[in-house]
Design a protein around this motif. Structure first.
Motif, PDB file in Angstrom:
ATOM      1  N   SER A 196       0.770  -1.287   0.022  1.00 38.52           N
ATOM      2  CA  SER A 196       0.157  -0.112  -0.076  1.00 38.52           C
ATOM      3  C   SER A 196       0.831   1.269   0.139  1.00 38.52           C
ATOM      4  CB  SER A 196      -0.983  -0.064   1.241  1.00 38.52           C
ATOM      5  OG  SER A 196      -1.644   1.225   1.211  1.00 38.52           O
ATOM      6  N   PHE A 197       0.410   2.380  -0.629  1.00 39.51           N
ATOM      7  CA  PHE A 197       0.785   3.637  -0.460  1.00 39.51           C
ATOM      8  C   PHE A 197       0.514   4.445   0.693  1.00 39.51           C
ATOM      9  CE2 PHE A 197       1.365   3.362  -5.270  1.00 39.51           C
ATOM     10  CZ  PHE A 197       3.010   3.202  -5.114  1.00 39.51           C
ATOM     11  N   SER A 198      -0.425   3.957   1.613  1.00 40.59           N
ATOM     12  CA  SER A 198      -1.290   4.756   2.471  1.00 40.59           C
ATOM     13  C   SER A 198      -0.285   5.144   3.614  1.00 40.59           C
ATOM     14  CB  SER A 198      -2.228   3.736   3.422  1.00 40.59           C
ATOM     15  OG  SER A 198      -3.143   3.471   2.429  1.00 40.59           O
ATOM     16  N   LYS A 199       0.883   4.366   3.908  1.00 39.05           N
ATOM     17  CA  LYS A 199       1.709   4.886   4.962  1.00 39.05           C
ATOM     18  C   LYS A 199       2.916   5.490   4.311  1.00 39.05           C
ATOM     19  CE  LYS A 199      -1.273   2.975   8.081  1.00 39.05           C
ATOM     20  NZ  LYS A 199      -2.301   2.540   7.040  1.00 39.05           N
ATOM     21  N   VAL A 200       3.219   5.490   3.299  1.00 33.37           N
ATOM     22  CA  VAL A 200       4.486   6.011   2.605  1.00 33.37           C
ATOM     23  C   VAL A 200       4.354   7.271   1.780  1.00 33.37           C
ATOM     24  CG1 VAL A 200       5.845   3.870   2.794  1.00 33.37           C
ATOM     25  CG2 VAL A 200       4.489   4.432   0.725  1.00 33.37           C
ATOM     26  N   LEU A 201       2.967   7.278   1.097  1.00 29.33           N
ATOM     27  CA  LEU A 201       2.652   8.636   0.337  1.00 29.33           C
ATOM     28  C   LEU A 201       1.429   9.205   1.195  1.00 29.33           C
ATOM     29  CD1 LEU A 201       2.690   7.319  -3.353  1.00 29.33           C
ATOM     30  CD2 LEU A 201       4.550   8.534  -1.795  1.00 29.33           C
ATOM     31  N   ALA A 202       0.068   8.689   1.027  1.00 26.01           N
ATOM     32  CA  ALA A 202      -0.933   9.213   1.671  1.00 26.01           C
ATOM     33  C   ALA A 202      -2.116   8.175   1.680  1.00 26.01           C
ATOM     34  CB  ALA A 202      -1.249  10.330   1.120  1.00 26.01           C
ATOM     35  N   PRO A 203      -2.609   8.308   3.096  1.00 21.69           N
ATOM     36  CA  PRO A 203      -3.856   7.295   2.997  1.00 21.69           C
ATOM     37  C   PRO A 203      -4.810   7.573   1.930  1.00 21.69           C
ATOM     38  CG  PRO A 203      -3.234   7.975   5.248  1.00 21.69           C
ATOM     39  CD  PRO A 203      -2.484   8.675   4.329  1.00 21.69           C
ATOM     40  N   GLY A 204      -5.302   8.956   1.761  1.00 25.83           N
ATOM     41  CA  GLY A 204      -6.293   9.118   0.924  1.00 25.83           C
ATOM     42  C   GLY A 204      -5.987   8.670  -0.678  1.00 25.83           C
ATOM     43  N   THR A 205      -4.815   8.322  -1.150  1.00 28.04           N
ATOM     44  CA  THR A 205      -4.574   7.814  -2.334  1.00 28.04           C
ATOM     45  C   THR A 205      -5.505   6.920  -2.745  1.00 28.04           C
ATOM     46  OG1 THR A 205      -2.772   6.457  -1.712  1.00 28.04           O
ATOM     47  CG2 THR A 205      -2.185   8.477  -2.515  1.00 28.04           C
ATOM     48  N   ARG A 206      -5.879   5.877  -1.640  1.00 30.10           N
ATOM     49  CA  ARG A 206      -6.673   4.620  -1.837  1.00 30.10           C
ATOM     50  C   ARG A 206      -5.957   3.821  -2.767  1.00 30.10           C
ATOM     51  NH1 ARG A 206      -6.728   3.937   1.989  1.00 30.10           N
ATOM     52  NH2 ARG A 206      -7.819   1.942   1.587  1.00 30.10           N
ATOM     53  N   MET A 207      -4.696   3.556  -2.923  1.00 35.91           N
ATOM     54  CA  MET A 207      -4.004   2.911  -3.805  1.00 35.91           C
ATOM     55  C   MET A 207      -3.010   1.988  -3.262  1.00 35.91           C
ATOM     56  SD  MET A 207      -3.190   2.752  -7.243  1.00 35.91           S
ATOM     57  CE  MET A 207      -2.036   1.662  -7.835  1.00 35.91           C
ATOM     58  N   GLY A 208      -3.101   0.678  -3.717  1.00 34.31           N
ATOM     59  CA  GLY A 208      -2.314  -0.421  -3.080  1.00 34.31           C
ATOM     60  C   GLY A 208      -2.135  -1.397  -4.304  1.00 34.31           C
ATOM     61  N   TRP A 209      -1.626  -2.542  -3.804  1.00 34.20           N
ATOM     62  CA  TRP A 209      -1.408  -3.587  -4.930  1.00 34.20           C
ATOM     63  C   TRP A 209      -1.092  -4.861  -4.371  1.00 34.20           C
ATOM     64  CZ3 TRP A 209       2.331   0.046  -3.555  1.00 34.20           C
ATOM     65  CH2 TRP A 209       3.457  -0.470  -3.298  1.00 34.20           C
TER      66      TRP A 209
END
Length: 491
Positions: free
Chosen positions: A296-309
């Motif tokens: 997930s990008f939640s903890k390294v970019l921003a939670p609100g991106t709602r983007m992971g893999w």
């Protein structure tokens, strides 16, 4: 091919996953955009009708000399300014995703430019040891977890979870009628010997998989050492169990804490040193394809991106593709254009530089938190292991040492927990009681109870985070909570 293929583990798929076919409409989309093809087969609105002509983005520039907390100054030295246009007429990079594409239907697996970056990133960090693996985009790990449950479990199945874990993960499985069975933990995560004994004594159908947050675990802050990861992987191979590796905190790894400020290690590392110091992931150990990694990008970019893999063997990725086709479709097009535009400008090296700077920031926050615990908490009744990753730390309390434990509280540790919690609130600091994360075994048939020592029965803990507030407030809050706990124990 230079690596072996994964093991066919399709028998782990749920009836729902096995029953799901490809979307017939989606199969026609391969003809969309072919030269000379008049495509009248799908409800794709013309991008002319999209009311978004461009999106402008300002983000920090490599090498992040001002750190991750500094605001972009607008200068070319420390800021990247770029515009994502509708049709790409203003795009300067081939990797840029025009809004006419990202805001359209299509690419359930994720936009190609972003998927390619994630594959390169995964290969660079984890080196999956089998050939046929891939990634698929998600709307963060919460949605990925829901898809995992639907693809691999059926109502009435059992899964193994850490005995203290993320409550939302439990609620998702509860709602689907899944039995959550706790695995024994200590200060360093899952105890392999206890897991082996638990599976050897298992009653009824074996659990479908283990669910673990192995690095910077939520809520305990523990991180599984490499030797335990290897042992757990071998146990899961032996018992034919999948591993769901939920890793949103993986890159928030730090040096071990030391109370002596003069002996603290400088956190600046080269890229090779940074990657080499990362704890070995379950994915890196996986020679059979039984690990599903949720990133997930939640903890390294921003939670609100709602983007992971999700990273998994291709057979499983194809099943996730089918469920996503009829549920989420794909992550937000705005997110994919913005995140891909940022990451591809940084490049793999630049993204590592960002993670290195993030590591420095979190190390400083962790040190302030643990320094404050040392300074303000009542040493006579507490114990703790400083975290080496993640956003959380926990402090254990010996409830039996509370002056009211054997009298007014009837030797009930939870009453001591509640008293400390209320005292902290009155002193203007909130930490979360550990019992809120406790997993109750609701399996059918019930599993053999695990032995618990008297000391463990009387141990309670509180979870705090050093990520949510500025460092001055962090120290002040822990001072308040420590003073409240000290007074509550009459010390």
């Amino acid at each position: 091919m230079t690596k072996p293929l994964s093991k066919d583990l399709s028998h782990h798929l749920s009836l729902e996953a096995q029953s799901r076919g490809a979307s017939s409409l989606k199969t026609a989309f391969k003809y969309f955009g072919l030269p000379g093809m008049v495509f009248l087969g799908g409800g794709l609105p013309l991008s002319d009708s999209f009311p978004f002509d461009s999106v402008s983005v300002a983000s920090p520039a490599v090498p992040f000399a001002a750190g991750v907390c500094a605001k972009p100054s607008g200068s070319e030295e420390d800021t990247i300014n770029f515009k994502i246009s509708k049709r790409g007429e203003e795009n300067k990079f081939k990797t840029e995703i025009p809004l006419s594409r990202s805001l359209q239907y299509g690419y359930t697996e994720g936009q190609p430019e972003l998927v390619e970056f994630l594959k390169e990133h995964t290969a660079l960090i984890h080196h999956p040891p089998y050939e046929d693996w891939s990634v698929i985009s998600t709307v963060g790990n919460t949605q990925a977890w829901d898809a995992v449950l639907r693809n691999f479990t059926t109502r009435g199945d059992s899964i193994l979870v850490e005995e203290y874990t993320f409550p939302s993960a439990l609620e998702a499985s509860h709602a689907q009628g899944i039995h959550n069975v706790p695995m024994k933990m200590d200060d360093y995560g899952i105890v392999p010997e206890a897991l082996e004994q638990q599976l050897a004594q298992w009653v009824g159908a074996k659990p479908k998989f283990i669910y673990t947050i192995p690095t910077g675990q939520n809520p305990t802050g523990s991180s599984l050492p490499v030797d335990r990861r290897k042992a757990i992987y071998e146990i899961c191979c032996k018992h034919d169990i999948l591993i769901i590796e939920d890793e949103p905190y993986y890159f928030l790894q730090m040096e071990e804490y030391t109370q002596d400020v003069t002996k603290r290690v400088a956190t600046t590392k080269s890229r090779d040193e940074f990657v080499g110091a990362l704890v070995t992931s379950f994915l890196s150990l996986d020679i059979e394809g039984r690990v599903l990694r949720l990133d997930s990008f939640s903890k390294v970019l921003a939670p609100g991106t709602r983007m992971g893999w999700i990273v998994a063997q291709n057979r499983f990725i194809e099943r996730f593709l089918r469920i996503h086709e009829v549920t989420i479709q794909c992550p937000s097009g705005f997110t994919q254009s913005i995140v891909s535009g940022t990451l591809n400008r940084w490049g793999q090296d630049g993204y590592l530089d960002w993670l290195i700077e993030l590591r420095k920031d979190y190390t400083s926050k962790r040190d302030v938190a643990i320094d404050s615990v040392h300074k303000y908490f009542p040493k006579a009744v507490i114990s703790f292991v400083p975290p080496v990753a993640g956003m959380f730390f926990t402090v254990d309390f010996d409830a039996s040492k509370h002056p009211k434990f054997a009298t007014e509280f009837g030797s009930d540790p939870l009453k001591v927990e509640n008293a400390i919690y209320e005292a902290g609130l009155k002193n203007n600091c909130l930490m979360i009681p550990g019992s809120w994360f406790k997993v109750d075994d609701n399996s059918e048939p019930p599993q053999p109870a695990q032995e618990v020592s008297e000391a463990a029965k009387n141990t309670i803990f509180f979870r705090g985070t050093y990520a949510a507030v500025p460092m001055d407030q962090l120290a002040l809050g822990l001072k308040s909570f420590g003073e409240a706990a000290t007074a509550e124990f009459g010390l």
